[in-house]
Design a protein around this motif. Structure first.
Motif, short mmCIF file in Angstrom:
data_model
loop_
_atom_site.label_atom_id
_atom_site.label_comp_id
_atom_site.label_asym_id
_atom_site.label_seq_id
_atom_site.Cartn_x
_atom_site.Cartn_y
_atom_site.Cartn_z
N SER A 56 55.03 42.89 26.95
CA SER A 56 55.63 41.85 27.72
C SER A 56 56.84 42.40 28.63
CB SER A 56 56.17 40.91 26.65
OG SER A 56 55.10 40.23 26.05
N VAL A 57 57.42 43.38 27.96
CA VAL A 57 58.58 44.06 28.53
C VAL A 57 58.31 45.04 29.90
CG1 VAL A 57 60.56 45.80 28.36
CG2 VAL A 57 60.04 44.09 26.50
N ILE A 58 57.13 45.79 29.67
CA ILE A 58 56.71 46.47 30.74
C ILE A 58 56.15 45.74 31.93
CG2 ILE A 58 54.73 48.21 31.50
CD1 ILE A 58 54.86 49.27 28.57
N LEU A 59 55.46 44.69 31.64
CA LEU A 59 54.72 43.89 32.78
C LEU A 59 55.86 43.30 33.76
CD1 LEU A 59 51.64 41.96 31.13
CD2 LEU A 59 51.68 44.03 32.46
N GLY A 60 57.06 43.03 33.17
CA GLY A 60 58.04 42.43 34.10
C GLY A 60 58.23 43.35 35.30
N GLY A 61 58.04 44.74 35.12
CA GLY A 61 58.16 45.50 36.29
C GLY A 61 56.90 46.27 36.97
N VAL A 62 55.78 45.70 36.49
CA VAL A 62 54.43 46.20 36.73
C VAL A 62 53.70 45.20 37.61
CG1 VAL A 62 52.37 46.98 35.98
CG2 VAL A 62 54.21 47.77 34.96
N ILE A 63 53.84 43.93 37.25
CA ILE A 63 53.01 42.88 37.85
C ILE A 63 53.15 42.95 39.23
CG2 ILE A 63 54.58 40.95 37.57
CD1 ILE A 63 50.95 41.03 36.71
N ARG B 99 50.63 46.76 43.02
CA ARG B 99 49.22 47.06 42.86
C ARG B 99 48.95 48.46 42.07
NH1 ARG B 99 46.70 44.75 48.29
NH2 ARG B 99 46.89 42.44 47.88
N TRP B 100 49.83 49.42 42.87
CA TRP B 100 49.69 50.92 42.31
C TRP B 100 50.36 51.02 40.80
CZ3 TRP B 100 46.75 53.82 44.98
CH2 TRP B 100 46.92 53.42 46.46
N LEU B 101 51.21 50.15 40.46
CA LEU B 101 51.75 50.33 39.05
C LEU B 101 50.37 49.63 38.16
CD1 LEU B 101 55.44 49.62 39.22
CD2 LEU B 101 54.29 51.47 38.95
N VAL B 102 49.95 48.59 38.68
CA VAL B 102 48.97 47.67 37.82
C VAL B 102 47.67 48.77 37.62
CG1 VAL B 102 47.18 46.10 37.80
CG2 VAL B 102 49.53 45.27 38.40
N LEU C 178 44.76 41.47 39.30
CA LEU C 178 43.90 42.46 39.12
C LEU C 178 43.89 43.02 37.65
CD1 LEU C 178 42.54 45.27 39.95
CD2 LEU C 178 44.60 46.02 40.74
N LEU C 179 45.35 42.94 37.23
CA LEU C 179 45.70 43.11 35.80
C LEU C 179 44.89 42.31 34.84
CD1 LEU C 179 47.51 44.88 33.82
CD2 LEU C 179 49.23 43.19 34.19
N ALA C 180 45.13 40.77 35.02
CA ALA C 180 44.34 40.01 34.01
C ALA C 180 42.93 40.38 34.06
CB ALA C 180 44.33 38.66 34.48
N LEU C 181 42.10 40.35 34.88
CA LEU C 181 40.61 40.44 35.06
C LEU C 181 40.29 42.03 34.53
CD1 LEU C 181 37.93 39.10 35.61
CD2 LEU C 181 38.26 39.86 37.97
N GLY C 182 40.94 43.06 35.14
CA GLY C 182 40.86 44.40 34.70
C GLY C 182 40.82 44.66 33.17
#
Length: 264
Positions: free
Chosen positions: A47-54, A57-60, A117-121
């Motif tokens: 939850s903490v990481i996704l704040g900066g990743v979402i 696209r490259w971070l995802v 991309l993150l959710a489906l992947g």
């Protein structure tokens, strides 16, 4: 729902799980509560990481690569295969996950955004890992139980792959049962997480249903591709086991009778 209430509910459910597992005297009774604890910690970190990743696209993509590595490691540890199979397993997870994702985003069924991309992947990679594990465990057991039948095929000149064909088909069918049943019973027995999550996020039931159908189709395609790739890697055993042993292993088990070697 406050964090305290969530922790209380999870703790009670974990305690119920542990009590039942202990009462049944199952193997590794702490495994399920430990899995719950790990999920709490991992989801908290996520939850903490996704704040900066979402938003990237490259971070995802990098995050999905980490998921692939983690999934490969789980399969490797579960099946206790030789280290030489690490790369084939990585290739299986990557290819079986990538093909459905490419189809989904290339057709425009789902918008190509970091969020989707993150959710489906993540969903597809997780299912691929499950199919790998289920097929690997089933295949190892079937090679042992069908040893005599496989030896009969070999005695009449069949190739190792042909002798293992029935076992491979049975293992693949078993591995695909969970995702197949999930798809068949969607909306009748289960309300899938993607559908519920989309509704909670504000999507209409029709939009949520469209997204869920795409997810289920991608899961089934990934599972089929996983089974096909796993067949290519483990479908022609080098030796026929005499007892339970790592799938794809070369070393003979320590028994008086040597295993039947069928490779060169």
């Amino acid at each position: 729902m406050t964090p305290f209430v969530t922790i209380v509910a999870v703790a009670v459910l974990a305690a119920i799980t542990l009590a039942v597992v202990l009462a049944l005297r199952l193997e590794h009774p702490w495994l399920q509560p430990w899995a719950v604890l790990r999920a709490v910690v991992q989801l908290g970190i996520l939850s903490v990481i996704l704040g900066g990743v979402i938003s990237s696209r490259w971070l995802v993509a990098a995050f999905l690569a980490v998921m692939v590595i983690a999934a490969t490691w789980v399969v490797y540890r579960r099946l206790r295969v030789d280290a030489r199979f690490l790369l084939p397993i990585v290739g299986t997870v990557m290819a079986a996950s990538a093909v459905p994702l490419v189809v989904v985003f290339a057709t425009g069924a789902v918008a190509f955004s970091p969020r989707y991309l993150l959710a489906l992947g993540g969903i597809v990679i997780g299912n691929t890992m499950t199919v790998c594990t289920l097929m690997g465990r089933s295949l190892g057991a079937l090679y042992l139980s069908q040893r005599d039948e496989m030896e009969a095929w070999l005695s009449i000149g069949a190739t190792p792959r042909r002798s293992a064909l029935q076992a491979v088909r049975s293992a693949a069918s078993t591995a695909l049962i969970p995702s197949t049943d999930q798809t068949r019973t969607t909306g009748i027995v289960t309300l899938p997480g993607a559908f519920v999550g989309a509704v909670f996020a504000g999507a209409s039931p029709i939009q949520a249903a469209q997204f869920q159908i795409v997810v289920l189709a991608a899961i089934l395609a990934a599972g089929a591709l996983t089974a096909a790739s796993f067949t290519g890697v483990f479908g022609a055993p080098e030796v026929l086991p005499l007892d339970e042993r790592p799938l794809g292993g070369r070393r003979a088990p320590s028994v008086s009778r040597a295993p039947h070697r069928i490779g060169p």
